[in-house]
Design an enzyme around this catalytic site. Structure first.
Site, PDB file in Angstrom:
ATOM      1  N   ASP A  43    -108.527  17.544 -19.637  1.00  0.00           N
ATOM      2  CA  ASP A  43    -108.999  16.875 -18.419  1.00  0.00           C
ATOM      3  C   ASP A  43    -108.091  17.125 -17.217  1.00  0.00           C
ATOM      4  O   ASP A  43    -108.272  16.540 -16.156  1.00  0.00           O
ATOM      5  CB  ASP A  43    -109.184  15.362 -18.651  1.00  0.00           C
ATOM      6  CG  ASP A  43    -107.852  14.655 -18.888  1.00  0.00           C
ATOM      7  OD1 ASP A  43    -106.809  15.335 -18.964  1.00  0.00           O
ATOM      8  OD2 ASP A  43    -107.868  13.405 -18.998  1.00  0.00           O
ATOM      9  N   ASP A  96     -85.598   1.126 -15.045  1.00  0.00           N
ATOM     10  CA  ASP A  96     -85.855   1.620 -13.695  1.00  0.00           C
ATOM     11  C   ASP A  96     -85.210   0.723 -12.619  1.00  0.00           C
ATOM     12  O   ASP A  96     -85.425  -0.497 -12.638  1.00  0.00           O
ATOM     13  CB  ASP A  96     -87.374   1.636 -13.499  1.00  0.00           C
ATOM     14  CG  ASP A  96     -87.807   2.327 -12.234  1.00  0.00           C
ATOM     15  OD1 ASP A  96     -87.622   3.546 -12.138  1.00  0.00           O
ATOM     16  OD2 ASP A  96     -88.345   1.648 -11.337  1.00  0.00           O
ATOM     17  N   GLU A 116     -80.862   2.792 -14.559  1.00  0.00           N
ATOM     18  CA  GLU A 116     -80.875   3.629 -13.351  1.00  0.00           C
ATOM     19  C   GLU A 116     -80.169   2.857 -12.238  1.00  0.00           C
ATOM     20  O   GLU A 116     -80.523   1.707 -11.947  1.00  0.00           O
ATOM     21  CB  GLU A 116     -82.302   3.944 -12.922  1.00  0.00           C
ATOM     22  CG  GLU A 116     -82.317   4.950 -11.775  1.00  0.00           C
ATOM     23  CD  GLU A 116     -83.639   5.006 -11.024  1.00  0.00           C
ATOM     24  OE1 GLU A 116     -83.905   6.031 -10.390  1.00  0.00           O
ATOM     25  OE2 GLU A 116     -84.403   4.021 -11.056  1.00  0.00           O
ATOM     26  N   ASP A 175    -101.319  19.006 -21.226  1.00  0.00           N
ATOM     27  CA  ASP A 175    -102.638  18.380 -21.328  1.00  0.00           C
ATOM     28  C   ASP A 175    -103.260  18.754 -22.670  1.00  0.00           C
ATOM     29  O   ASP A 175    -103.522  19.935 -22.920  1.00  0.00           O
ATOM     30  CB  ASP A 175    -103.499  18.873 -20.152  1.00  0.00           C
ATOM     31  CG  ASP A 175    -104.932  18.390 -20.249  1.00  0.00           C
ATOM     32  OD1 ASP A 175    -105.198  17.472 -21.049  1.00  0.00           O
ATOM     33  OD2 ASP A 175    -105.780  18.934 -19.512  1.00  0.00           O
ATOM     34  N   ASP A 228     -89.666   3.716 -20.582  1.00  0.00           N
ATOM     35  CA  ASP A 228     -89.222   3.339 -19.252  1.00  0.00           C
ATOM     36  C   ASP A 228     -89.593   1.870 -19.053  1.00  0.00           C
ATOM     37  O   ASP A 228     -90.725   1.468 -19.320  1.00  0.00           O
ATOM     38  CB  ASP A 228     -89.944   4.203 -18.196  1.00  0.00           C
ATOM     39  CG  ASP A 228     -89.021   4.650 -17.083  1.00  0.00           C
ATOM     40  OD1 ASP A 228     -88.409   3.773 -16.461  1.00  0.00           O
ATOM     41  OD2 ASP A 228     -88.916   5.870 -16.844  1.00  0.00           O
ATOM     42  N   ASN A 234    -106.237  17.294 -23.898  1.00  0.00           N
ATOM     43  CA  ASN A 234    -107.692  17.127 -24.009  1.00  0.00           C
ATOM     44  C   ASN A 234    -108.484  17.836 -22.906  1.00  0.00           C
ATOM     45  O   ASN A 234    -109.688  17.630 -22.771  1.00  0.00           O
ATOM     46  CB  ASN A 234    -108.069  15.638 -24.057  1.00  0.00           C
ATOM     47  CG  ASN A 234    -107.811  14.934 -22.738  1.00  0.00           C
ATOM     48  OD1 ASN A 234    -107.284  15.547 -21.798  1.00  0.00           O
ATOM     49  ND2 ASN A 234    -108.164  13.669 -22.645  1.00  0.00           N
ATOM     50  N   ASP A 282    -100.895  14.506 -21.372  1.00  0.00           N
ATOM     51  CA  ASP A 282    -101.178  13.320 -22.184  1.00  0.00           C
ATOM     52  C   ASP A 282    -100.411  13.359 -23.515  1.00  0.00           C
ATOM     53  O   ASP A 282     -99.677  14.316 -23.793  1.00  0.00           O
ATOM     54  CB  ASP A 282    -102.691  13.200 -22.434  1.00  0.00           C
ATOM     55  CG  ASP A 282    -103.267  14.485 -23.017  1.00  0.00           C
ATOM     56  OD1 ASP A 282    -102.554  15.164 -23.792  1.00  0.00           O
ATOM     57  OD2 ASP A 282    -104.416  14.842 -22.672  1.00  0.00           O
ATOM     58  N   HIS A 297     -87.349  13.493 -12.803  1.00  0.00           N
ATOM     59  CA  HIS A 297     -88.593  13.547 -12.034  1.00  0.00           C
ATOM     60  C   HIS A 297     -88.408  13.123 -10.572  1.00  0.00           C
ATOM     61  O   HIS A 297     -89.372  13.129  -9.813  1.00  0.00           O
ATOM     62  CB  HIS A 297     -89.611  12.635 -12.703  1.00  0.00           C
ATOM     63  CG  HIS A 297     -89.164  11.193 -12.676  1.00  0.00           C
ATOM     64  ND1 HIS A 297     -88.054  10.758 -13.368  1.00  0.00           N
ATOM     65  CD2 HIS A 297     -89.639  10.122 -12.000  1.00  0.00           C
ATOM     66  CE1 HIS A 297     -87.873   9.470 -13.134  1.00  0.00           C
ATOM     67  NE2 HIS A 297     -88.820   9.060 -12.301  1.00  0.00           N
ATOM     68  N   ASP A 298     -87.193  12.712 -10.196  1.00  0.00           N
ATOM     69  CA  ASP A 298     -86.966  12.224  -8.834  1.00  0.00           C
ATOM     70  C   ASP A 298     -86.235  13.209  -7.931  1.00  0.00           C
ATOM     71  O   ASP A 298     -85.949  12.884  -6.779  1.00  0.00           O
ATOM     72  CB  ASP A 298     -86.149  10.921  -8.877  1.00  0.00           C
ATOM     73  CG  ASP A 298     -86.986   9.740  -9.330  1.00  0.00           C
ATOM     74  OD1 ASP A 298     -88.216   9.763  -9.134  1.00  0.00           O
ATOM     75  OD2 ASP A 298     -86.407   8.793  -9.885  1.00  0.00           O
TER      76      ASP A 298
HETATM   77  C1  GLC Z   1     -87.142   4.936  -9.874  1.00  0.00           C
HETATM   78  C2  GLC Z   1     -88.018   5.970 -10.513  1.00  0.00           C
HETATM   79  C3  GLC Z   1     -88.906   6.545  -9.459  1.00  0.00           C
HETATM   80  C4  GLC Z   1     -89.774   5.451  -8.917  1.00  0.00           C
HETATM   81  C5  GLC Z   1     -88.937   4.296  -8.393  1.00  0.00           C
HETATM   82  C6  GLC Z   1     -89.773   3.085  -8.204  1.00  0.00           C
HETATM   83  O1  GLC Z   1     -86.258   5.466  -8.960  1.00  0.00           O
HETATM   84  O2  GLC Z   1     -87.252   6.913 -11.185  1.00  0.00           O
HETATM   85  O3  GLC Z   1     -89.679   7.610  -9.928  1.00  0.00           O
HETATM   86  O4  GLC Z   1     -90.580   5.932  -7.894  1.00  0.00           O
HETATM   87  O5  GLC Z   1     -87.920   3.928  -9.299  1.00  0.00           O
HETATM   88  O6  GLC Z   1     -90.195   2.576  -9.434  1.00  0.00           O
END
Ligand code: GLC
Length: 554
Positions: free
Chosen positions: A26, A200, A254, A22, A99, A24, A30, A327-328
């Site tokens: 908040d 994605d 993906e 972060d 993305d 700023n 960012d 992140h998944d």
């Molecule tokens: C992909 C992304 C995931 C998202 C999903 C729907 O698997 O990596 O984070 O929730 O698609 O967009």
């Protein structure tokens, strides 16, 4: 334009912006925060950054629900901040990958708002169906996140399809106007100077005609009819021909549930291949079945089989995308390593994948060994999928068991703010962080690891630097040894003049290791290790818990 495939020499860093830094105050990560950390990212040896979505979004799926594809969310600093980051990355010789989320939009996107009112030309931008007799759903498909895949829209008086959350309606890619919109988006960002896209769930964009019912199957019913659907190759070729071929860029798809055979249909290296790299899920399933929520004991043999399968089947034909975290999925040390031997197992896991053939990606916080999060209160989870799993997953009745499933399965474990220092809020923000900071930040943080020559952070730097100086890592063949071992993962990389042997122990206690005969450890250079004692006796050694050694011959 000739395809340069520059990604083959690179290592990428993934930023999930809300939790990175972060700038700023908040409480939300960012682009100002990213700007502050560009030198840090470069110092890791990174050649590029993949940004999870930065676009304006209501945020029900943390940015994967986009309401405007041609802007940057003001919460992240808007377009002005993005241009600074883009220039800053380029000035440091780093590529920037965006993305691209076009299987679905947010229901707050203007297209959806007009489509539900049947305003042309948006009427058929989404997948609308009338109710079946008796008000029944159009088919039996499940959504990935929230119950059934259909939601009734009272404005239009029809159901719309949402393979993910209710607020993520699927686009109708069969409509040529939608494909033109996608191309417009791609050109917009490429013209601005971005270097490619991570696409994605792109293998979901073509749905089977007639949207037939699927078998009765406990998870993701319907997926058979939209994953690698009938016109997927036609659409991806169209994007390639009309857009990507005109830019010097890379694409990465993906692809849930993709086999190596299927992957080659997309990424086999030909002049007209549709995609450059593929994010497969197989290597994320060594401790689960299909999804992180169906937890099984970790199986090293399963992991090794998938690693070697991808290395062997793509060899000479296509290029691997290598990763341990994103992140998944929950954090890798908590899954395939050991929180007790956090640094040791973190180093071992790093070497286990960084010397394979392909382009490695490192997810924010992975390089300092961030681990899972074990909240006592399920209400603390933010993720839409996690919350639904807790409330509705029928496999476990007791609330304790259901909570435990979240500990092992939730994506939120990888979404806690990056632990920069032992200052308040782990140095992530001077305000109130939008999300829970893992309390282990006093022990695990980047500032401390900068000072410690033996830290995981320094190990990542060293391993990444090494992989760049050794041609065998890029060009060599791959051979696995001790395939049946439940303790060791051992692989060699070989060219005519150079050899590398990577020895990884996945055991949490000392175990004896003997090298394959053709490798004489005493004559090799030990170029990377995670223990100080590196004796060799009779071409072997007693491997300490999660020990790793990388030997090199030239
Ligand atoms: C992909 C992304 C995931 C998202 C999903 C729907 O698997 O990596 O984070 O929730 O698609 O967009």
């Amino acid at each position: 334009m000739e395809r340069k495939r520059w990604y083959k020499d690179m290592v990428f860093y993934q930023i999930w912006p809300r939790s990175f830094k972060d700038g700023n105050g908040d409480g939300v990560g960012d682009l100002l925060g990213v700007l502050e950390k560009l030198d840090y990212i470069k110092s890791l040896g990174m050649d590029g950054i993949w940004f999870s979505p930065l676009y304006p979004s209501p945020g029900i799926d943390c940015g994967y629900d986009i309401s405007d594809y041609m802007d940057i969310d003001p919460a992240y600093g808007g377009m002005e901040a993005f241009k600074k980051v883009l220039d800053g990355a380029h000035a440091r010789g780093m590529k920037v990958i965006m993305d691209l989320v076009v299987n679905h939009t947010s229901d707050e996107h203007e297209w959806f708002q007009k489509s539900r009112q049947r305003i042309e030309p948006y009427t058929d931008y989404y997948i609308w169906r009338p109710a079946k007799p008796g008000g029944k759903l159009p088919n039996n498909w499940d959504s990935m996140f929230e119950g059934k895949a259909w939601e009734w829209d009272p404005v239009r008086g029809e159901y719309y399809l949402h393979v993910f959350a209710i607020k993520q309606p699927d686009l109708n890619m069969d409509n040529p106007l939608v494909r033109e919109e996608v191309k417009k988006i791609l050109r917009f960002w490429l013209d601005l100077g971005v270097d490619g896209f991570r696409e994605d769930v792109i293998t979901f964009i073509s749905k089977k005609e007639g949207l037939p019912n699927d078998y009765i199957f406990p998870v993701s019913r319907g997926i058979r009819h939209y994953n690698h659907g009938p016109r997927i190759h036609e659409y991806l070729s169209e994007f390639r021909r009309d857009v990507f071929d005109h830019y010097d860029c890379m694409t990465m798809a993906e692809a849930p549930l993709v086999s190596t055979k299927r992957a080659l249909e997309y990424i086999e290296e030909k002049e007209d291949s549709e995609i450059d790299l593929m994010i497969q899920f197989e290597t994320m399933c060594a401790d689960c079945l299909f999804t992180d929520y169906i937890h099984t004991p970790f199986s090293l043999r399963k992991l090794k089989r998938t690693w070697s399968n991808w290395q062997n089947k793509l060899d000479g034909k296509a290029w691997n995308m290598l990763y341990l975290e994103n992140h998944d999925h929950p954090r890798i040390i908590s899954r395939y390593g050991s929180e007790k031997f956090c640094t040791e197992s973190g180093k071992m896991l790093a070497a286990a994948y960084l010397f394979q053939k392909g382009t490695p990606f490192v997810y924010q916080g992975q390089e300092i060994g961030m681990t899972n999060w074990y909240p006592a209160d399920p209400e603390l989870y933010e993720d839409v999928q996690t919350r639904w799993q807790y409330a509705h997953n029928a496999l476990h009745k007791s609330s304790e068991k259901r909570l435990q499933r979240l500990w092992y399965g939730s994506r939120d474990s990888a979404r806690t703010p990056v632990q920069w220092s032992d200052a308040e809020n782990a140095g992530f923000s001077t305000g109130t962080p939008w999300f829970y900071v893992n309390e282990n930040y006093r022990a695990i943080n980047a500032a401390q690891q900068e000072q410690d020559p033996d830290s995981l952070l320094q190990f990542y730097r060293k391993a990444i630097a090494l992989r760049k100086t050794l041609p065998v890592v890029r060009d060599g063949g791959y051979r696995e040894f001790k395939k049946l071992s439940g303790k060791f993962y051992v692989y060699a990389r070989e060219t005519a003049g150079e050899k590398l042997l990577v020895i990884c122990s996945f055991a949490d206690r000392p175990v004896n290791f003997k090298a394959p005969k053709e490798f004489d450890l005493a004559s090799g250079a030990l170029i990377l290790a995670n223990y100080k004692d590196t004796d060799v006796q009779k071409n072997g050694f007693t491997a300490q818990p999660y020990e790793v050694r990388v030997y090199h011959w030239k």
